[in-house]
Design a protein around this motif. Structure first.
Motif, mmCIF file in Angstrom:
data_model
loop_
_atom_site.group_PDB
_atom_site.id
_atom_site.type_symbol
_atom_site.label_atom_id
_atom_site.label_comp_id
_atom_site.label_asym_id
_atom_site.label_seq_id
_atom_site.Cartn_x
_atom_site.Cartn_y
_atom_site.Cartn_z
ATOM 1 N N ARG A 168 0.850 -1.194 0.000
ATOM 2 C CA ARG A 168 0.000 0.000 0.000
ATOM 3 C C ARG A 168 0.886 1.244 0.000
ATOM 4 N NH1 ARG A 168 -5.270 -1.171 1.118
ATOM 5 N NH2 ARG A 168 -5.646 -3.245 1.936
ATOM 6 N N THR A 169 0.475 2.248 -0.770
ATOM 7 C CA THR A 169 1.191 3.512 -0.826
ATOM 8 C C THR A 169 0.185 4.649 -0.810
ATOM 9 O OG1 THR A 169 2.940 2.507 -2.160
ATOM 10 C CG2 THR A 169 2.817 4.911 -2.174
ATOM 11 N N GLU A 170 0.490 5.668 -0.027
ATOM 12 C CA GLU A 170 -0.301 6.904 -0.035
ATOM 13 C C GLU A 170 0.662 8.053 -0.258
ATOM 14 O OE1 GLU A 170 -3.238 7.730 2.918
ATOM 15 O OE2 GLU A 170 -3.672 5.600 3.203
ATOM 16 N N VAL A 171 0.238 8.995 -1.075
ATOM 17 C CA VAL A 171 1.085 10.147 -1.351
ATOM 18 C C VAL A 171 0.193 11.366 -1.582
ATOM 19 C CG1 VAL A 171 1.229 9.691 -3.843
ATOM 20 C CG2 VAL A 171 3.044 10.975 -2.728
ATOM 21 N N ARG A 172 0.661 12.503 -1.127
ATOM 22 C CA ARG A 172 -0.053 13.759 -1.372
ATOM 23 C C ARG A 172 0.708 14.528 -2.450
ATOM 24 N NH1 ARG A 172 -3.903 16.714 0.641
ATOM 25 N NH2 ARG A 172 -4.200 15.445 2.497
ATOM 26 N N VAL A 173 -0.025 14.917 -3.485
ATOM 27 C CA VAL A 173 0.528 15.744 -4.552
ATOM 28 C C VAL A 173 -0.332 16.994 -4.618
ATOM 29 C CG1 VAL A 173 1.077 15.901 -7.010
ATOM 30 C CG2 VAL A 173 1.333 13.714 -5.821
ATOM 31 N N GLY A 174 0.272 18.117 -4.264
ATOM 32 C CA GLY A 174 -0.509 19.344 -4.175
ATOM 33 C C GLY A 174 -1.541 19.182 -3.077
ATOM 34 N N ASN A 175 -2.790 19.364 -3.430
ATOM 35 C CA ASN A 175 -3.846 19.207 -2.429
ATOM 36 C C ASN A 175 -4.675 17.940 -2.663
ATOM 37 O OD1 ASN A 175 -5.176 20.005 -4.698
ATOM 38 N ND2 ASN A 175 -6.125 21.832 -3.817
ATOM 39 N N VAL A 176 -4.104 16.968 -3.383
ATOM 40 C CA VAL A 176 -4.794 15.706 -3.645
ATOM 41 C C VAL A 176 -4.050 14.570 -2.945
ATOM 42 C CG1 VAL A 176 -5.533 14.077 -5.430
ATOM 43 C CG2 VAL A 176 -5.636 16.535 -5.883
ATOM 44 N N GLN A 177 -4.805 13.744 -2.247
ATOM 45 C CA GLN A 177 -4.262 12.565 -1.572
ATOM 46 C C GLN A 177 -4.570 11.337 -2.428
ATOM 47 O OE1 GLN A 177 -2.657 12.623 1.485
ATOM 48 N NE2 GLN A 177 -2.279 10.439 1.401
ATOM 49 N N TYR A 178 -3.506 10.630 -2.875
ATOM 50 C CA TYR A 178 -3.673 9.432 -3.697
ATOM 51 C C TYR A 178 -3.343 8.192 -2.874
ATOM 52 C CZ TYR A 178 -3.619 12.594 -7.698
ATOM 53 O OH TYR A 178 -3.904 13.592 -8.588
ATOM 54 N N GLN A 179 -4.009 7.088 -3.202
ATOM 55 C CA GLN A 179 -3.737 5.805 -2.573
ATOM 56 C C GLN A 179 -3.698 4.740 -3.667
ATOM 57 O OE1 GLN A 179 -7.153 6.949 -1.881
ATOM 58 N NE2 GLN A 179 -6.321 8.545 -0.573
ATOM 59 N N ILE A 180 -2.802 3.793 -3.488
ATOM 60 C CA ILE A 180 -2.789 2.618 -4.362
ATOM 61 C C ILE A 180 -2.514 1.413 -3.472
ATOM 62 C CG2 ILE A 180 -0.345 2.833 -4.980
ATOM 63 C CD1 ILE A 180 -1.213 1.720 -7.792
ATOM 64 N N ALA A 181 -3.217 0.336 -3.728
ATOM 65 C CA ALA A 181 -3.027 -0.907 -2.984
ATOM 66 C C ALA A 181 -2.953 -2.049 -3.979
ATOM 67 C CB ALA A 181 -4.173 -1.129 -2.009
ATOM 68 N N VAL A 182 -1.962 -2.911 -3.791
ATOM 69 C CA VAL A 182 -1.827 -4.125 -4.586
ATOM 70 C C VAL A 182 -1.894 -5.271 -3.587
ATOM 71 C CG1 VAL A 182 -0.388 -5.421 -6.192
ATOM 72 C CG2 VAL A 182 -0.359 -2.912 -6.235
ATOM 73 N N VAL A 183 -2.926 -6.103 -3.727
ATOM 74 C CA VAL A 183 -3.184 -7.147 -2.734
ATOM 75 C C VAL A 183 -3.349 -8.491 -3.445
ATOM 76 C CG1 VAL A 183 -4.747 -7.900 -0.892
ATOM 77 C CG2 VAL A 183 -4.379 -5.449 -1.292
ATOM 78 N N ALA A 184 -2.599 -9.492 -2.947
ATOM 79 C CA ALA A 184 -2.793 -10.855 -3.441
ATOM 80 C C ALA A 184 -4.136 -11.336 -2.920
ATOM 81 C CB ALA A 184 -1.669 -11.765 -2.957
ATOM 82 N N ASN A 185 -4.938 -11.853 -3.798
ATOM 83 C CA ASN A 185 -6.284 -12.285 -3.393
ATOM 84 C C ASN A 185 -6.201 -13.378 -2.335
ATOM 85 O OD1 ASN A 185 -7.255 -10.458 -5.195
ATOM 86 N ND2 ASN A 185 -7.786 -11.953 -6.758
ATOM 87 N N PRO A 186 -7.038 -13.299 -1.320
ATOM 88 C CA PRO A 186 -7.023 -14.314 -0.252
ATOM 89 C C PRO A 186 -7.161 -15.716 -0.822
ATOM 90 C CG PRO A 186 -8.507 -12.514 0.314
ATOM 91 C CD PRO A 186 -8.081 -12.300 -1.107
ATOM 92 N N GLY A 187 -6.373 -16.612 -0.250
ATOM 93 C CA GLY A 187 -6.423 -18.001 -0.696
ATOM 94 C C GLY A 187 -5.505 -18.284 -1.868
ATOM 95 N N ALA A 188 -4.848 -17.251 -2.400
ATOM 96 C CA ALA A 188 -3.915 -17.452 -3.512
ATOM 97 C C ALA A 188 -2.588 -16.821 -3.150
ATOM 98 C CB ALA A 188 -4.462 -16.799 -4.787
ATOM 99 N N ARG A 189 -1.514 -17.488 -3.503
ATOM 100 C CA ARG A 189 -0.184 -16.907 -3.284
ATOM 101 C C ARG A 189 0.124 -15.967 -4.441
ATOM 102 N NH1 ARG A 189 3.345 -22.069 -2.449
ATOM 103 N NH2 ARG A 189 3.657 -21.435 -4.570
ATOM 104 N N ALA A 190 0.830 -14.893 -4.157
ATOM 105 C CA ALA A 190 1.120 -13.895 -5.186
ATOM 106 C C ALA A 190 1.899 -14.503 -6.348
ATOM 107 C CB ALA A 190 1.901 -12.728 -4.595
ATOM 108 N N GLU A 191 2.738 -15.515 -6.094
ATOM 109 C CA GLU A 191 3.554 -16.078 -7.172
ATOM 110 C C GLU A 191 2.716 -16.842 -8.188
ATOM 111 O OE1 GLU A 191 4.559 -17.563 -3.810
ATOM 112 O OE2 GLU A 191 5.226 -15.508 -3.518
ATOM 113 N N GLN A 192 1.537 -17.325 -7.812
ATOM 114 C CA GLN A 192 0.775 -18.150 -8.736
ATOM 115 C C GLN A 192 -0.711 -17.843 -8.727
ATOM 116 O OE1 GLN A 192 0.308 -22.010 -5.924
ATOM 117 N NE2 GLN A 192 1.985 -22.056 -7.322
ATOM 118 N N GLY A 193 -1.079 -16.696 -8.270
ATOM 119 C CA GLY A 193 -2.500 -16.406 -8.169
ATOM 120 C C GLY A 193 -2.896 -15.152 -8.902
ATOM 121 N N ARG A 194 -3.745 -14.418 -8.229
ATOM 122 C CA ARG A 194 -4.280 -13.185 -8.789
ATOM 123 C C ARG A 194 -4.055 -12.070 -7.796
ATOM 124 N NH1 ARG A 194 -6.769 -13.883 -13.313
ATOM 125 N NH2 ARG A 194 -7.927 -11.953 -13.224
ATOM 126 N N VAL A 195 -3.976 -10.855 -8.293
ATOM 127 C CA VAL A 195 -3.851 -9.685 -7.437
ATOM 128 C C VAL A 195 -4.926 -8.677 -7.814
ATOM 129 C CG1 VAL A 195 -1.376 -9.929 -7.047
ATOM 130 C CG2 VAL A 195 -2.178 -8.520 -8.929
#
Length: 161
Positions: free
Chosen positions: A8-35
């Motif tokens: 997860r990353t949050e950053v403020r640029v000017g007066n806007v707060q941005y967020q991005i999250a990359v999450v491996a779907n529950p029940g799946a490992r990131a190496e062989q699943g879905r995000v």
């Protein structure tokens, strides 16, 4: 117990707060699943300026990341991230050992050209040129050491130059 990999990353640029999250779907490992990639952004009054979600097979993540970056930079007119053409040499960016330094110095003094040294050491030509002064070689004069600075020259060396 379920382990979920996420970034997860949050950053403020000017007066806007941005967020991005990359999450491996529950029940799946990131190496062989879905995000799942979730993007959001809120302006100063809480108004949404960015909102989206992507569900990806993990094998597609590098390609989709490059496509998104290139497309968004092109749309914004910023030209996009600089891409390298071709493959990187195998040893590019890796540390030099004392043995490799000695081999480089010897090859340079024997007159081996920069392009051949780059191939031999699996480095870029710029990397070779940057390393030569560190081993005492003059990158502008093939086959030569750098001259000793005046403060290190003996009395006989300095006279007559």
């Amino acid at each position: 117990m379920t382990i979920i990999e996420e970034h997860r990353t949050e950053v403020r640029v000017g007066n806007v707060q941005y967020q991005i999250a990359v999450v491996a779907n529950p029940g799946a490992r990131a190496e062989q699943g879905r995000v799942t990639v979730t993007v959001g952004g809120e302006g100063p009054e809480g108004e949404p300026v960015a909102h989206g979600r992507l569900d990806l097979d993990t094998a597609a993540v590098p390609t989709v990341a490059d496509l998104l970056a290139g497309s968004l930079h092109a749309f914004a007119g910023t030209g996009g991230p600089r891409r390298r053409s071709g493959e990187r040499p195998a040893q590019q960016g890796k540390p030099w050992s004392a043995e490799l330094d000695a081999e480089l110095e010897s090859a340079w003094l024997a007159g081996e050209p920069v392009a051949e040294l780059a191939r031999r050491f699996a480095r870029t030509a710029g990397g070779i040129r940057a390393r030569l002064p560190r081993v005492g070689c003059d990158p502008e004069r093939p086959g030569h050491h750098l001259p000793a600075p005046p403060s290190l020259r003996g009395p006989a060396e300095g006279a007559g130059e």
